[in-house]
Design an enzyme around this catalytic site. Structure first.
Site, PDB file in Angstrom:
ATOM      1  N   THR A  39      -4.052   6.851 -24.909  1.00  0.00           N
ATOM      2  CA  THR A  39      -4.093   7.911 -23.790  1.00  0.00           C
ATOM      3  C   THR A  39      -5.760   8.470 -23.966  1.00  0.00           C
ATOM      4  O   THR A  39      -6.000   9.080 -22.713  1.00  0.00           O
ATOM      5  CB  THR A  39      -3.178   8.882 -23.908  1.00  0.00           C
ATOM      6  OG1 THR A  39      -3.187   9.355 -25.149  1.00  0.00           O
ATOM      7  CG2 THR A  39      -1.964   8.415 -23.513  1.00  0.00           C
ATOM      8  N   HIS A  44      -6.228  11.533 -32.498  1.00  0.00           N
ATOM      9  CA  HIS A  44      -6.188  12.640 -32.999  1.00  0.00           C
ATOM     10  C   HIS A  44      -5.300  12.859 -34.299  1.00  0.00           C
ATOM     11  O   HIS A  44      -4.899  11.709 -34.634  1.00  0.00           O
ATOM     12  CB  HIS A  44      -5.588  13.726 -31.905  1.00  0.00           C
ATOM     13  CG  HIS A  44      -4.242  13.373 -31.351  1.00  0.00           C
ATOM     14  ND1 HIS A  44      -3.243  13.552 -31.915  1.00  0.00           N
ATOM     15  CD2 HIS A  44      -4.180  12.622 -30.165  1.00  0.00           C
ATOM     16  CE1 HIS A  44      -2.201  13.076 -31.035  1.00  0.00           C
ATOM     17  NE2 HIS A  44      -2.699  12.771 -30.080  1.00  0.00           N
ATOM     18  N   HIS A  47      -1.810  11.023 -34.898  1.00  0.00           N
ATOM     19  CA  HIS A  47      -2.046   9.693 -35.047  1.00  0.00           C
ATOM     20  C   HIS A  47      -2.074   9.307 -36.584  1.00  0.00           C
ATOM     21  O   HIS A  47      -1.922   8.125 -36.866  1.00  0.00           O
ATOM     22  CB  HIS A  47      -3.145   8.874 -34.384  1.00  0.00           C
ATOM     23  CG  HIS A  47      -2.807   8.866 -32.701  1.00  0.00           C
ATOM     24  ND1 HIS A  47      -4.204   9.722 -32.097  1.00  0.00           N
ATOM     25  CD2 HIS A  47      -2.134   8.302 -31.883  1.00  0.00           C
ATOM     26  CE1 HIS A  47      -3.454   9.522 -30.977  1.00  0.00           C
ATOM     27  NE2 HIS A  47      -2.544   8.787 -30.796  1.00  0.00           N
ATOM     28  N   LYS A  81       1.963   6.610 -10.128  1.00  0.00           N
ATOM     29  CA  LYS A  81       0.805   5.880 -10.333  1.00  0.00           C
ATOM     30  C   LYS A  81       0.882   4.735  -9.255  1.00  0.00           C
ATOM     31  O   LYS A  81       1.702   3.885  -9.068  1.00  0.00           O
ATOM     32  CB  LYS A  81       1.222   4.958 -11.704  1.00  0.00           C
ATOM     33  CG  LYS A  81       0.709   6.249 -12.720  1.00  0.00           C
ATOM     34  CD  LYS A  81       0.266   5.681 -13.835  1.00  0.00           C
ATOM     35  CE  LYS A  81      -0.347   6.823 -14.836  1.00  0.00           C
ATOM     36  NZ  LYS A  81      -0.158   6.510 -16.310  1.00  0.00           N
ATOM     37  N   ARG A  85      -4.501   2.854  -9.237  1.00  0.00           N
ATOM     38  CA  ARG A  85      -4.650   3.636 -10.602  1.00  0.00           C
ATOM     39  C   ARG A  85      -4.529   2.752 -11.798  1.00  0.00           C
ATOM     40  O   ARG A  85      -5.201   2.853 -12.772  1.00  0.00           O
ATOM     41  CB  ARG A  85      -3.452   4.850 -10.435  1.00  0.00           C
ATOM     42  CG  ARG A  85      -3.563   5.555 -11.635  1.00  0.00           C
ATOM     43  CD  ARG A  85      -4.439   6.689 -11.724  1.00  0.00           C
ATOM     44  NE  ARG A  85      -4.792   7.152 -13.205  1.00  0.00           N
ATOM     45  CZ  ARG A  85      -3.926   8.310 -13.433  1.00  0.00           C
ATOM     46  NH1 ARG A  85      -2.998   8.648 -12.621  1.00  0.00           N
ATOM     47  NH2 ARG A  85      -4.156   8.688 -14.569  1.00  0.00           N
ATOM     48  N   GLN A 177       8.893  -2.077 -25.682  1.00  0.00           N
ATOM     49  CA  GLN A 177       8.445  -1.672 -27.019  1.00  0.00           C
ATOM     50  C   GLN A 177       9.249  -2.987 -27.922  1.00  0.00           C
ATOM     51  O   GLN A 177       8.383  -3.538 -28.936  1.00  0.00           O
ATOM     52  CB  GLN A 177       8.814  -0.705 -27.423  1.00  0.00           C
ATOM     53  CG  GLN A 177       7.957  -0.254 -28.882  1.00  0.00           C
ATOM     54  CD  GLN A 177       8.303   1.319 -29.418  1.00  0.00           C
ATOM     55  OE1 GLN A 177       8.361   2.099 -28.756  1.00  0.00           O
ATOM     56  NE2 GLN A 177       8.469   1.420 -30.495  1.00  0.00           N
ATOM     57  N   ASP A 198      10.988   9.263 -34.669  1.00  0.00           N
ATOM     58  CA  ASP A 198      11.603   9.283 -33.288  1.00  0.00           C
ATOM     59  C   ASP A 198      11.590   8.100 -32.644  1.00  0.00           C
ATOM     60  O   ASP A 198      12.082   7.690 -31.609  1.00  0.00           O
ATOM     61  CB  ASP A 198      10.548  10.456 -32.290  1.00  0.00           C
ATOM     62  CG  ASP A 198       8.980  10.084 -32.385  1.00  0.00           C
ATOM     63  OD1 ASP A 198       8.610   9.351 -33.620  1.00  0.00           O
ATOM     64  OD2 ASP A 198       8.440  10.199 -31.623  1.00  0.00           O
ATOM     65  N   LYS A 233       3.945  23.321 -33.663  1.00  0.00           N
ATOM     66  CA  LYS A 233       3.372  21.814 -33.517  1.00  0.00           C
ATOM     67  C   LYS A 233       2.395  21.486 -34.445  1.00  0.00           C
ATOM     68  O   LYS A 233       1.595  22.296 -34.414  1.00  0.00           O
ATOM     69  CB  LYS A 233       3.194  21.611 -32.241  1.00  0.00           C
ATOM     70  CG  LYS A 233       3.554  20.068 -31.992  1.00  0.00           C
ATOM     71  CD  LYS A 233       3.652  20.050 -30.388  1.00  0.00           C
ATOM     72  CE  LYS A 233       3.894  18.192 -30.395  1.00  0.00           C
ATOM     73  NZ  LYS A 233       3.175  17.790 -29.159  1.00  0.00           N
ATOM     74  N   LYS A 236      -2.246  21.059 -33.568  1.00  0.00           N
ATOM     75  CA  LYS A 236      -2.843  21.695 -32.471  1.00  0.00           C
ATOM     76  C   LYS A 236      -3.468  22.911 -32.761  1.00  0.00           C
ATOM     77  O   LYS A 236      -2.856  23.682 -33.847  1.00  0.00           O
ATOM     78  CB  LYS A 236      -1.480  22.173 -31.547  1.00  0.00           C
ATOM     79  CG  LYS A 236      -0.834  20.725 -30.679  1.00  0.00           C
ATOM     80  CD  LYS A 236      -1.308  20.503 -29.696  1.00  0.00           C
ATOM     81  CE  LYS A 236      -0.520  19.286 -29.148  1.00  0.00           C
ATOM     82  NZ  LYS A 236      -1.265  18.829 -27.693  1.00  0.00           N
ATOM     83  N   THR A 237      -4.332  23.061 -32.075  1.00  0.00           N
ATOM     84  CA  THR A 237      -5.026  24.784 -32.412  1.00  0.00           C
ATOM     85  C   THR A 237      -5.209  25.319 -31.043  1.00  0.00           C
ATOM     86  O   THR A 237      -4.682  24.604 -30.148  1.00  0.00           O
ATOM     87  CB  THR A 237      -6.511  24.502 -32.819  1.00  0.00           C
ATOM     88  OG1 THR A 237      -7.281  23.741 -31.932  1.00  0.00           O
ATOM     89  CG2 THR A 237      -6.496  23.518 -34.121  1.00  0.00           C
TER      90      THR A 237
END
Length: 430
Positions: A39, A44, A47, A81, A85, A177, A198, A233, A236-237
RNA sequence: GGGGAGAUUCCAGAGCGGCCAAAUGGGGCAGACUGUAAAUCUGUUGGUGAUACCUUCGGAGGUUCGAAUCCUCCUCUCCCCA
């Protein structure tokens, strides 16, 4: 060959593992993959767990495969989409793929001639030519809807409490997948897929598909979702994701992120995000518990991860900056810094420029409109009233007026919003 | 195709003609306390020339002195039946 499963086990990185996985890996070199959504052109830290799994996997003598989910990423968010696109997306996709690869190289060995060198693949490459008809005939035929419906991820979405429903596209996701796994199984003899907990349902659809279509045996291993002790979470900041790309998240911020983890989390994270061995971790944990205020775990964690991602030099710079900002730094110290050091320390800290005439404007004007330190005058006023705003390390009140005296090295003003948020105003004097 | 429920400020979720910039909770931010931790307590969380005004309660119209609240149409979502 090291015991991979055992390694992950003591690190608390195993949530679920399919029976027989450990035995399979003991038989010799194997391949395993982890999927990454492209994405953005940078990873980040969300990952990072998957990447670390691959790293340990390679360390154990196996072959890691990073799968960039170009195809799955495209359908992940099906809303609105168009074809156009999608075409655009392919270009972005390739760029993102390159960005991701350059970062993955920090962790995985792609180049050397070792037999277990890492691979990077993109499922877009094998999905793009696959027609819908072919797909439902060759793949869909092997998995029943009943089987797919039994997955938690699906049940949750179609159950009574579900508020959003589920589109066919999302429903098919697990099958797409699953096909990835089948493909890698055929092409690279890849027998294991790893991921967050998950992903268990999606992974087992893959192993099921391999069994039904090829009578093959494949395995699954998932790690727990990384959480924070306070329920927040992970990764995240206030300013969003923590990225590996220094342009998105400066090494200083990156370092600070890890340094700021809570005691409880630090014990967990050091096992997951560093390569320190079990004795080292145990020792550090003991030391930390004996003298928690020294924050040994957090420091080591921050050092290890920052070095791995940004290198030694960046780590030193981040530490220097931290020492000045959070140590007993005073206004005087600040003013004594030469320009090079100053800029070095505050690299990555948000900056904005104003002209020297602007300096005469009212305080609120400068802080919100002119520099964007605050989003609105109201916010600026509120925070000043709360005593949360510091200029060059001194608290200011609403009637404060900037002057030449405030300039560090004749150029900079350091504004603090609370204890941790810094902002630099560069004053151009012409 | 039929029937029902719903769309509110970052999220969840009240409000159902004026007292609503909108309860409450969560999250965010800040202050105190500390160890740049956790927990706790406190403040704050649309904008501005700030005892007032402006923009906001899915979209467009309408009723009314006055609408997040009533009416009409539209869009989207969920549930049940076929």
């Amino acid at each position: 060959m090291k015991n991979f499963v055992e390694e992950l086990r003591w690190r608390g990185m195993i949530h679920d593992v399919m029976p027989g996985t450990e035995e399979m890996l003991k038989e010799g070199m194997a391949a395993a993959y982890v999927g990454i959504d492209p994405t953005a052109d940078s990873l980040h830290i969300g990952h990072l767990v998957g990447v670390m799994m691959l790293k340990h996997f390679q360390n154990a003598g196996h072959q890691p495969i990073a799968l960039v989910g170009g195809a799955t990423g495209m359908i992940g968010d099906p809303s609105g989409k168009s074809q156009e696109r999608n075409l655009l997306d392919e270009y972005t996709l390739r760029q993102n793929q390159e960005g991701l690869k350059s970062q993955l190289q920090l962790f995985l060995d792609f180049h050397s001639d070792i037999p277990n060198k890492a691979l990077l693949v993109n499922n877009y490459d094998w999905m793009k030519e696959f027609s819908f008809l072919d797909f439902i005939r060759d793949i869909g035929k092997h998995i029943t809807v009943n089987y797919m419906m039994a997955k938690d991820s699906v049940k949750k979405r179609i159950g009574e409490e579900s508020k959003t429903g589920m589109s066919f596209t999302e429903f098919s996701y697990q099958l797409v997948q699953g096909y990835d796994f089948l493909h890698l199984y055929k092409e690279y003899n890849c027998k294991l897929q790893m991921g967050g907990s998950d992903q268990w349902g999606n992974i087992t659809t893959g192993t099921e598909l391999i069994r039904r279509k090829l009578s093959g045996e494949a395995f699954a291993l998932t790690c727990p979702l990384i959480t924070k002790a306070d329920g927040g979470k992970f990764g995240k900041t206030e300013s969003g994701n923590v990225w590996l790309d220094p342009k998105r998240t400066s090494p200083y911020k990156f370092y600070q992120f890890w340094l700021n983890t809570s005691d409880e989390d630090a014990e967990k994270y050091i096992k997951i995000f560093t390569m320190l061995n079990q004795e080292e971790v145990t020792l550090l944990t003991h030391q930390h518990q004996a003298e928690p205020h020294l924050r040994i775990l957090q420091k080591r964690l921050a050092e290890e991860v920052t070095t791995m991602v940004h290198g030694n030099k960046a780590l030193e710079a981040a530490k220097d900056a931290s020492a000045i900002l959070f140590g007993k730094g005073t206004t005087d110290q600040l003013k004594n810094l030469d320009e090079a050091t100053f800029l070095d320390i505050f690299e990555g800290v948000p900056q904005s420029e104003i002209s020297s005439e602007t300096l005469n404007q009212p305080l609120l004007n400068i802080l919100s409109e002119q520099t964007g330190v605050f989003k609105s005058n109201g916010e600026a006023r509120r925070m000043i009233k709360e005593g949360a705003v510091l200029v060059n390390k001194n608290k200011i009140s609403e009637d404060y007026q900037f002057s030449k005296e405030d300039l560090i090295q004749n150029t900079f003003i350091l504004v603090q919003k609370g204890k941790k948020n810094y902002f630099i105003i560069k004053v151009n004097s012409f």
